[in-house]
Every structure is written in structure tokens, then in C-alpha cells.
Design a protein around this motif. Structure first.
Motif, PDB file in Angstrom:
ATOM      1  N   THR A 127       0.939  -1.265   0.002  1.00  0.00           N
ATOM      2  CA  THR A 127       0.028  -0.104   0.000  1.00  0.00           C
ATOM      3  C   THR A 127       0.956   1.297   0.072  1.00  0.00           C
ATOM      4  O   THR A 127       0.544   2.260  -0.487  1.00  0.00           O
ATOM      5  N   GLN A 130       1.963   1.899  -3.545  1.00  0.00           N
ATOM      6  CA  GLN A 130       0.751   2.307  -4.182  1.00  0.00           C
ATOM      7  C   GLN A 130       0.639   3.490  -4.043  1.00  0.00           C
ATOM      8  O   GLN A 130      -0.093   4.230  -5.006  1.00  0.00           O
ATOM      9  N   LYS A 131       0.569   4.129  -2.766  1.00  0.00           N
ATOM     10  CA  LYS A 131       0.266   5.605  -2.528  1.00  0.00           C
ATOM     11  C   LYS A 131       1.400   6.370  -3.279  1.00  0.00           C
ATOM     12  O   LYS A 131       0.996   7.436  -3.852  1.00  0.00           O
ATOM     13  N   ASP A 134       0.000   6.708  -6.599  1.00  0.00           N
ATOM     14  CA  ASP A 134      -1.104   7.323  -6.741  1.00  0.00           C
ATOM     15  C   ASP A 134      -0.845   8.768  -6.624  1.00  0.00           C
ATOM     16  O   ASP A 134      -1.435   9.884  -7.629  1.00  0.00           O
ATOM     17  N   GLN A 135       0.070   8.987  -5.999  1.00  0.00           N
ATOM     18  CA  GLN A 135       0.632  10.783  -5.791  1.00  0.00           C
ATOM     19  C   GLN A 135       1.044  11.202  -6.815  1.00  0.00           C
ATOM     20  O   GLN A 135       0.972  12.321  -7.350  1.00  0.00           O
ATOM     21  N   TYR A 137       1.928   9.522 -10.273  1.00  0.00           N
ATOM     22  CA  TYR A 137       1.675   9.073 -11.615  1.00  0.00           C
ATOM     23  C   TYR A 137       0.307   9.032 -12.030  1.00  0.00           C
ATOM     24  O   TYR A 137      -0.630   9.270 -11.321  1.00  0.00           O
ATOM     25  N   THR A 138      -0.102   9.595 -13.525  1.00  0.00           N
ATOM     26  CA  THR A 138      -1.380   9.382 -13.934  1.00  0.00           C
ATOM     27  C   THR A 138      -1.844   8.098 -13.631  1.00  0.00           C
ATOM     28  O   THR A 138      -0.928   6.982 -13.720  1.00  0.00           O
ATOM     29  N   PRO A 139      -3.176   7.643 -13.667  1.00  0.00           N
ATOM     30  CA  PRO A 139      -3.780   6.362 -13.413  1.00  0.00           C
ATOM     31  C   PRO A 139      -3.330   5.290 -14.682  1.00  0.00           C
ATOM     32  O   PRO A 139      -3.226   4.261 -14.477  1.00  0.00           O
ATOM     33  N   LYS A 142      -0.226   3.258 -13.466  1.00  0.00           N
ATOM     34  CA  LYS A 142      -0.668   2.468 -12.647  1.00  0.00           C
ATOM     35  C   LYS A 142      -1.390   1.178 -13.368  1.00  0.00           C
ATOM     36  O   LYS A 142      -0.966  -0.123 -13.108  1.00  0.00           O
ATOM     37  N   GLU A 143      -1.990   1.347 -14.272  1.00  0.00           N
ATOM     38  CA  GLU A 143      -2.673   0.341 -15.045  1.00  0.00           C
ATOM     39  C   GLU A 143      -1.563  -0.425 -15.790  1.00  0.00           C
ATOM     40  O   GLU A 143      -1.661  -1.770 -16.015  1.00  0.00           O
ATOM     41  N   SER A 146       0.079  -2.963 -13.789  1.00  0.00           N
ATOM     42  CA  SER A 146      -0.812  -4.166 -13.286  1.00  0.00           C
ATOM     43  C   SER A 146      -1.156  -5.434 -14.306  1.00  0.00           C
ATOM     44  O   SER A 146      -0.811  -5.317 -15.299  1.00  0.00           O
TER      45      SER A 146
END
Length: 443
Positions: A127, A130-131, A134-135, A137-139, A142-143, A146
């Protein structure tokens, strides 16, 4: 394109392979701190050993070591580095199968994230990591890291592939200006150069990945990010009208013999980085369309970046100014707080800022200020990444199965090379691309 940054900037120094070294801290000595006293309580990873593997050697390895050094000073961990060489899969595969993978690996393309996730070789990001993602990078990023609903990777290093390099003296002689749209690039800038007797473009057609880069910039710009995502996953076919539009725009270069140094035949016999030499060393052409790592070959040709060698952003062929990136994705292959702590640091603005102060690096982290970069050109490139925001996309051919997007003489590379030879056959090119894409994604 399978990112070529190492091939063009790696020095002669070989990486010192560091095997062993798990996350349990075996062999590390807290008494190694200065003065022989007790370790400072503020160092949370004192005694923890972490092995990280990446492809970098030479100067790139030395620059990454600066980041490792900063992490070690901050945490007390001991980090060892192992070079995978160019074939990351060939290095990691046996170590994964043997049950002795490095704690962290930095992969040269996102497709390996899915491959190793399918093999159950990766550890989901904590987590805390991932935090940071999220702070910072653009979504989309993250995708990209994944697989199967789990987040495994973070993009830590980028190659900016939406650039046109040009030779300023050739522009001066022709009275040409940098273009702000694709139509201006073809109708004004390139035509002015051709009229002056200088071929506008040196194409690196023998290196098929450079043609995929050209297609991707035109396609992202003309079709938009949503369609780019769909095509990259083969959710729309290569026979789609959006692909036709992009190929027709590419044909505006390919169909004019005097637009390419050596014509189509010459273009298809010229690899990367020879095309850069044709612009800056041999002065046979005025522009080369490729990534930020062109700068290395510019210097080897005797030209100076920022003086006779300048860049323009890839002129948009539609509503979206394109920013296409290649890059390297960091993943964890072992459980343990050491691996996750290193990934958290690499995903942070702090870690990215340390790296940004070294030459030859670009961060996809939107909170790494351009002020960290050591020269005006890199600051400019970093700012374009930040300004593009949600529209930034990863190199499409690197997202495809390698049989389609990354194999010499096959798939996309071959069909785009054939298209250079016969740019009037848009429909046939689409059909061949779709046939090979359907086979590759069916696997």
C-alpha cells in the motif's frame, strides 16, 4: 520498439554482477556504520540486504548507483546491483526457476510484467508503494504496471519518443521553420528543404522499430488516447479507419522520393543510428524523427545539441499533441520490507529527483520538477511529459506480443517496411497488419 537506450549510451564498463543477498539481512553488519558505534535508530533498514537487477552498464549504471547510494544513506540498507545485459528475460528466467531471483528487477518493457505475473513470479506492491504511484503518476501508468487486478510495477525511467531532431544550418539555408502541425511539417518545412536541395528526412527504415515509433506518434495524435489504448490491446482491428488515417499521413513522406535521403531504397538500408549520422555527420538530410537518446549519436557526429542540433516536439497530426514514452518498470520478485522500501523510494519524487540530476535520465513522475535536470534540453523534455498529463502513452509496439510488435522481419516491423516501399497500398498494409495481429493476440 524494444527500448534502445542502453545500446546507444552504454559505456565499456561491465556491471559487477552481485548474486545472492536476500531480504533477510544475512551477512550485513550494523557495526559497519562510521565510528564503529551502534547504528543510528533513524535507519529503518539497517542490516537488510537488497539485490536489484537491471540492464544498465557503464554510465547508466553509474548514474543509477547515485540513486542507490541516496537510498542506502536514507535507510541503512545495503543494495547490490546485478546487470541483466540486453536480454533481461534470459537473465531472470533461470534465476526465477531456480528459486533465487533478485529482490527487485527493472524490466525494459511492460509486457514482461504480465509474463512474470502469469508465472506467479511477482509480488503485489504494498500500500505504501501504491500510495506513491497514486500521488506521482497518472492512472494510466498504474494500469500499465498491473496484471489480473494487482499492481506489480512502477515506471521509473522514461525515453521520450515524440521528437523531431533537426539541423539548424540546413533550416537556415532553406529558410525553413520548425513546424507546429503535421500539415506544416509536410507542406511547408519539408517542402522548403526539398526545394533547397536537401532531403528533409533521414529515415532509419532498416531498424523497423523506428517506423513503429513514427506510426505511434501519428496515431496517438490523430486517433486520440482512447483509440490508442484500444489498438494497443487489439480491441479494435488494424483495418479500422483510424489506422487508415495514420498510414495515409505516413505515406505523405514515403510517397515523395525527394523527402527521404536515398529515397525508399536508401531509407530501408539505413539503420539507427546511421540515420542520425546522415543528418549531422554527412549532412545528407535535415531531420531525423526519433527519441531523446538521439543526442548521444549527435555528439558522436561532431554536432552540438542546442546549437546545430535542435529539437521540435512531434507536430500533432490531430487534436492530441503526442507524447509517447518508452521506459523501464521496477517490480519485486521477493517478499520483504527491503524490496518494497526500494520500490517506494524509486516511485517517490525524492528518488526521482536524485536520478534527474544525472545526465541521460527522464522521469515519468509528474512531481519531479524539471528544475532538477542538468541541462535546458532535458528540462524541456521533462516539461512536455508533465504538460501532456493524462494523454501520455507508452510505446505501443512494446505493449504488443513480441511476435507482432518487436521481431525483425515479422509483424508490424515488416509490414511498415513494406509500406515504405509501396505507400499506395494502404488497404493491403492494414489487412496484413490485422492478420498478424490476430495471430499474435490469439496465442
Amino acid at each position: 520498439m524494444r527500448v534502445r537506450t542502453t545500446a546507444v549510451v552504454a559505456g565499456l564498463m561491465l556491471a559487477a554482477a552481485a548474486c545472492g543477498g536476500g531480504s533477510d539481512g544475512a551477512g550485513a553488519s550494523p557495526s559497519a556504520s562510521a565510528g564503529g558505534g551502534s547504528a543510528p535508530a533513524a535507519l529503518p533498514l539497517q542490516g537488510v540486504t537488497i539485490e536489484v537487477a537491471a540492464k544498465w552498464t557503464g554510465e547508466e549504471q553509474e548514474n543509477f548507483q547515485k540513486v542507490i547510494d541516496a537510498f542506502q544513506a536514507k535507510t541503512g540498507a545495503k543494495v547490490t546491483y546485478a546487470s541483466t545485459g540486453e536480454d533481461t528475460g534470459a537473465y531472470l528466467g533461470p534465476r526465477i526457476q531456480g528459486g533465487n531471483p533478485p529482490d527487485v528487477a527493472i524490466l525494459p518493457q511492460p509486457g514482461l510484467v504480465q509474463q512474470y505475473a502469469d508465472q506467479k513470479a511477482l509480488k503485489p506492491l504494498s500500500t505504501e508503494v501504491q500510495k506513491q504511484i497514486d500521488q506521482n503518476y497518472t492512472p494510466y501508468w498504474k494500469e500499465l504496471g498491473s496484471a489480473g487486478g494487482q499492481v506489480y510495477g512502477v515506471l521509473v525511467k522514461a525515453a521520450h519518443k515524440s521528437l523531431v531532431w533537426y539541423r539548424q544550418p540546413a533550416f537556415d539555408d532553406a529558410g525553413a521553420q520548425p513546424a507546429t502541425t503535421w500539415d506544416d511539417l509536410i507542406g511547408k518545412t519539408a517542402q522548403s528543404l526539398a526545394d533547397s536541395g536537401t532531403a528533409p528526412f533521414a529515415l532509419c527504415g532498416a531498424s523497423g522499430w523506428t517506423l513503429t515509433d513514427l506510426f505511434e506518434n501519428i496515431y496517438l495524435s490523430s486517433a486520440g488516447p482512447e483509440n490508442y489504448d484500444k489498438l494497443s490491446k487489439h480491441e479494435i482491428p488494424w483495418t479500422d479507419a483510424t489506422v487508415k488515417t495514420a498510414l495515409e499521413k505516413m505515406a505523405q513522406i514515403f510517397s515523395k522520393k525527394d523527402f527521404m535521403a536515398g529515397g525508399a531504397s536508401g531509407a530501408l538500408q539505413t539503420d539507427f543510428p546511421t540515420c542520425v549520422t546522415q543528418v549531422y555527420g554527412e549532412k545528407k538530410a535535415a531531420m531525423v524523427i526519433e527519441a531523446d537518446f538521439v543526442a548521444v549519436s549527435v555528439g558522436q557526429s561532431g554536432a552540438k545539441v542546442g546549437e546545430d542540433a535542435k529539437i521540435m516536439p512531434f507536430p500533432p497530426a490531430g487534436a492530441t499533441p503526442p507524447v509517447v514514452l518508452g521506459g523501464d518498470v521496477a517490480v519485486a520478485l521477493k517478499d520483504g520490507k527491503g524490496a518494497m522500501a526500494l520500490l517506494e523510494y524509486l516511485a517517490s519524487a525524492e528518488g526521482g529527483s536524485v536520478w534527474a540530476k544525472q545526465p541521460g535520465y527522464l522521469s515519468p513522475n509528474r512531481n519531479v520538477s524539471p528544475d532538477n535536470y542538468p541541462d535546458a534540453l532535458t528540462k524541456q523534455l521533462a516539461q512536455t511529459i508533465i504538460s501532456a498529463g493524462e494523454a501520455v502513452r507508452y510505446d505501443m509496439s512494446d505493449l504488443a506480443p513480441s511476435a507482432f510488435g518487436g521481431t525483425d522481419g515479422k509483424g508490424e516491423w515488416k509490414h511498415l517496411q513494406d509500406f515504405v516501399r509501396n505507400p499506395s497500398d494502404v488497404k493491403g498494409t492494414q489487412e496484413k497488419l490485422e492478420a498478424d495481429a490476430a495471430k499474435a493476440w490469439k496465442k
